[in-house]
Design an enzyme around this catalytic site. Structure first.
Site, PDB file in Angstrom:
ATOM      1  CG  ASP A   1      37.855  51.879  43.942  1.00 15.18           C
ATOM      2  OD1 ASP A   1      37.855  50.987  44.800  1.00 15.18           O
ATOM      3  OD2 ASP A   1      38.416  51.775  42.831  1.00 15.18           O
TER       4      ASP A   1
ATOM      5  CD  GLU B   1      40.692  51.308  48.059  1.00 17.13           C
ATOM      6  OE1 GLU B   1      40.903  50.111  48.265  1.00 17.13           O
ATOM      7  OE2 GLU B   1      40.507  51.750  46.908  1.00 17.13           O
TER       8      GLU B   1
HETATM    9  C1  NOJ Z   1      39.838  48.901  45.290  1.00 27.06           C
HETATM   10  C2  NOJ Z   1      38.640  48.019  45.419  1.00 27.06           C
HETATM   11  O1  NOJ Z   1      38.363  47.814  46.775  1.00 27.06           O
HETATM   12  C3  NOJ Z   1      38.960  46.746  44.682  1.00 27.06           C
HETATM   13  O2  NOJ Z   1      38.012  45.728  44.916  1.00 27.06           O
HETATM   14  C4  NOJ Z   1      39.071  47.062  43.221  1.00 27.06           C
HETATM   15  O3  NOJ Z   1      39.465  45.900  42.522  1.00 27.06           O
HETATM   16  C5  NOJ Z   1      40.098  48.169  42.975  1.00 27.06           C
HETATM   17  N1  NOJ Z   1      39.993  49.252  43.904  1.00 27.06           N
HETATM   18  C6  NOJ Z   1      39.924  48.734  41.595  1.00 27.06           C
HETATM   19  O4  NOJ Z   1      38.718  49.444  41.522  1.00 27.06           O
END
Ligand code: NOJ
Length: 514
Positions: free
Chosen positions: A210, A264
Site C-alpha cells: 500500500d 502501489e
Molecule cells: C490505498 C488503498 O488502496 C486504499 O483503499 C486506502 O484507503 C489507502 N491506500 C490508505 O491505506
C-alpha cells in the site's frame, strides 16, 4: 512450433505471466450470513477463480482493524479481524488456492497503522516512550498551527493532528485515525520486516504494498506551493529515502523464495512509476495507475500503451502491469458507460504486454452500485465499487439478509449463477480471453509492437519465439475494414473461430493468429 509455454520456463518468473484477481474481502462472498464478506466465503468460492482461469489472487486487508478505512487501518498485523474469521480461515484460503495451483499475495500496509494499534497507543503514552519515534511528531509552527501546509487524503484537512497531551502534532497522510509510522527508525523497520516474515511463514507468495511511495519521508518537511494546497499529500511523496527501504523489504521477501511484491506507486507519471522497479532492489511490479485513470478513448489508450512500453522497455528487470478497476475507483464498466466497451476493454487488458490485474466482479460486467446517502459508509466515498458480488439470481444473491452495501444494478442477471448458465455472457468472454492468453506464449510474455493501421483502432503484434498474435481493438462507431488475415482466436462480441473476414464491427476487438 513455439517453444514451451513461458509459464513453464524457469527464466520467466511466475508473476510475469500470471493474471491476478483482486479480492476485497468485505465484498466478495459471505460465508456466515452476516452480510459482510469473509474468509470462509472466499474459501467457498475458490472454484469460481479456478474455472475463470486466473493464476493468482491479491487479497485486500483482513487484519484486525477498527475499520475506519475498512482494514487499511490495522490494529494488529498478525491477527485476523473477527468480522473476516480466524487465522485458521486464512490458512484455509492459502491452502485452497495452492491446491488449485493459484498463488496468493496479501496486502502489506507499511505507511500507517490504526490509532488503536498498540504501537501508537504506547507512543502517545509519553514523549519518552521507546515507541515515540516510531511515529512522526513535530512541534507546532511558530503561530501554533500545523508544521506544514499539507493536505490529507479523505478529510481535505491538514495531515497534522494536534496531540493535547504532548503539545506536538503527529503526521497522518490519510485519516486522523491512521498515523504514519516512521521508517527512519530502525526498530520500526525491523518490526515491519517481522510482519512480512509472519505472513511469508504462513505461506503467502508475496505482497501488494500500500502507498509504497509514501514510506520514505523528506527528513526536512517543508511547505508545498500554494497551488498544491488541497491536493492529497500522498501524490506529492516519492522522496529518495524510499529506495533503501524498498531494498530492505525486497531482501526480506526474496529470502522466502519464489515470492513477489507489487507496489502501489501512486502517480500517473509512467517513468516515475517504472523507476520503482529494477536491479533486484526495487518492487517486482508497480500498479499502472495511468491505466486506472485513462478514459475509453483511442488516443488516450494509444498514448498510455506507448508510454508504458517506453518507460518499461523490453530489457532488464522492468515489467509493466495494467489494471482497469479496483476498490478505490469507480468500476471501468461504469466509467466507460457500456457493456460493449467493457468487453473490448477486457480483450485489451488481457492481451497487452504486462501483468494484468482484474478486480472481482469485472468478469461479470458489474457496474458500481447506486448507494443512497444514508448507506454510504466509506470516508472516501468509494462505496459504489465495493458492492457485494452477486453469486445467485435470487433476492439474497448468496448473501445474508442485510448486506453491508446494496448490490450492483441488474444483479438478477449479472450474477455468477446466471452467467455460468447463460450464453455469450461477460463471464464467458473473460474465460475465453484468459484461455487464449494461457494458450499463447506471445500473449503471456511476447514483445509488443504497436501497428498504426487506422485512426480509430489500437492494433498491436505480440511475438514470442515462433508464436504470434495480432490484436485489433476498435473505438469506432462504425465497422472498420482491415487488410488483415488470420484465424480468429476470440472477439469481444463473442468467442468464435474461423478465418477473419476483414471486417471489425463497431467497437469490437479481435485476437488473430496470423
Ligand atoms: C490505498 C488503498 O488502496 C486504499 O483503499 C486506502 O484507503 C489507502 N491506500 C490508505 O491505506
Amino acid at each position: 512450433m513455439p517453444s514451451a509455454s513461458p509459464a513453464d520456463r524457469p527464466d520467466i518468473p511466475w508473476w510475469k505471466t500470471a493474471v491476478f484477481y483482486q479480492i476485497y474481502p468485505r465484498s466478495f462472498a459471505d460465508g456466515n450470513g452476516d452480510g459482510v464478506g469473509d474468509l470462509a466465503g472466499i474459501s467457498g468460492r475458490l472454484d469460481h477463480l479456478a474455472d475463470l482461469g486466473v493464476d493468482a489472487v491479491w487479497l485486500s486487508p483482513f487484519y484486525e482493524s477498527p475499520m475506519r478505512d475498512f482494514g487499511y487501518d490495522i490494529s494488529d498485523h498478525s491477527a485476523v479481524d473477527p468480522v473476516f474469521g480466524t487465522l485458521d480461515d486464512i490458512d484455509a484460503v492459502i491452502d485452497g488456492l495452492h491446491e488449485r495451483g493459484l498463488k496468493l499475495i496479501v496486502d502489506f500496509v507499511p505507511n500507517h497503522v490504526s490509532s488503536d494499534h498498540p504501537w501508537f497507543v504506547e507512543a502517545c503514552s509519553s514523549v519518552d516512550s521507546p515507541k515515540r519515534d516510531w511515529f512522526i511528531w513535530s512541534d507546532p509552527a511558530p503561530d501554533g498551527g500545523p508544521p506544514t501546509n499539507w493536505t490529507a487524503s479523505f478529510t481535505e484537512g491538514s495531515t497534522w493532528e494536534f496531540d493535547e497531551a504532548s503539545g506536538q502534532y503527529y503526521l497522518h497522510l490519510f485519516l486522523v485515525e491512521q498515523p504514519d509510522v516512521n521508517w527512519a527508525n530502525p526498530d520500526l523497520e525491523q518490526a515491519q520486516h517481522d510482519v512480512l516474515r509472519f505472513w511469508l511463514d504462513r505461506g503467502v507468495d508475496g505482497f501488494r504494498i500500500d502507498v509504497i511511495n509514501a514510506i520514505g519521508k523528506d527528513p526536512e518537511p517543508r511547505d508545498v506551493p500554494e497551488s498544491m494546497v488541497g491536493v492529497a499529500h500522498v501524490v506529492l511523496t516519492h522522496h529518495d529515502t524510499v529506495h533503501p527501504l524498498i531494498r530492505g523489504i525486497r531482501e526480506t521477501v526474496d529470502a522466502a523464495g519464489d515470492t513477489m511484491i507489487i507496489g502501489e506507486v501512486v502517480t500517473g507519471d509512467l517513468e516515475l512509476q517504472a523507476s520503482y522497479q529494477g536491479n533486484g532492489d526495487g518492487v517486482h511490479c508497480a500498479v499502472n495507475f495511468a491505466s486506472v485513470w485513462a478514459p475509453w478513448e483511442r488516443d488516450a489508450w494509444r498514448l498510455l500503451i506507448a508510454g508504458t512500453e517506453e518507460a518499461y522497455g523490453h530489457a532488464g528487470d522492468r515489467w509493466p502491469s495494467y489494471v482497469l478497476s479496483n476498490h478505490d475507483n469507480p468500476r471501468h464498466r461504469t466509467r466507460y458507460g457500456s457493456e460493449a466497451r467493457a468487453r473490448a476493454a477486457a480483450v485489451l487488458l488481457l492481451t497487452l504486454r504486462g501483468t494484468p490485474f482484474l478486480y472481482a466482479g469485472e468478469e461479470l460486467g458489474l457496474e458500481d452500485a447506486v448507494v443512497p446517502e444514508d448507506r454510504i459508509v466509506d470516508p472516501g466515498g468509494r462505496d459504489g465499487c465495493r458492492a457485494p458480488i452477486p453469486w445467485t439470481g435470487d433476492e439474497g444473491h448468496g448473501w445474508g439478509p442485510h448486506p453491508w452495501l446494496p448490490f450492483p444494478p441488474d444483479a438478477d442477471v449479472r450474477n455468477v449463477q446466471a452467467q455460468v448458465a447463460g450464453e455469450a455472457t461477460m463471464l464467458e468472454l473473460y474465460r475465453a480471453v484468459l484461455a487464449a492468453r494461457r494458450a499463447s506464449p506471445a500473449l503471456q510474455a511476447g514483445t509488443l509492437e504497436l501497428l498504426d493501421l487506422h485512426p480509430e483502432l489500437i492494433s498491436y503484434r505480440r511475438v514470442y519465439d515462433g508464436d504470434e498474435r495480432v490484436v485489433h481493438v476498435s473505438f469506432s462507431d462504425d465497422a472498420v475494414e482491415l487488410d488483415a488475415v488470420g484465424t480468429v482466436v476470440v472477439t469481444a462480441a463473442g468467442a468464435s473461430d474461423g478465418a477473419f473476414d476483414g471486417t471489425l464491427a463497431a467497437g469490437n476487438a479481435v485476437v488473430l493468429r496470423p
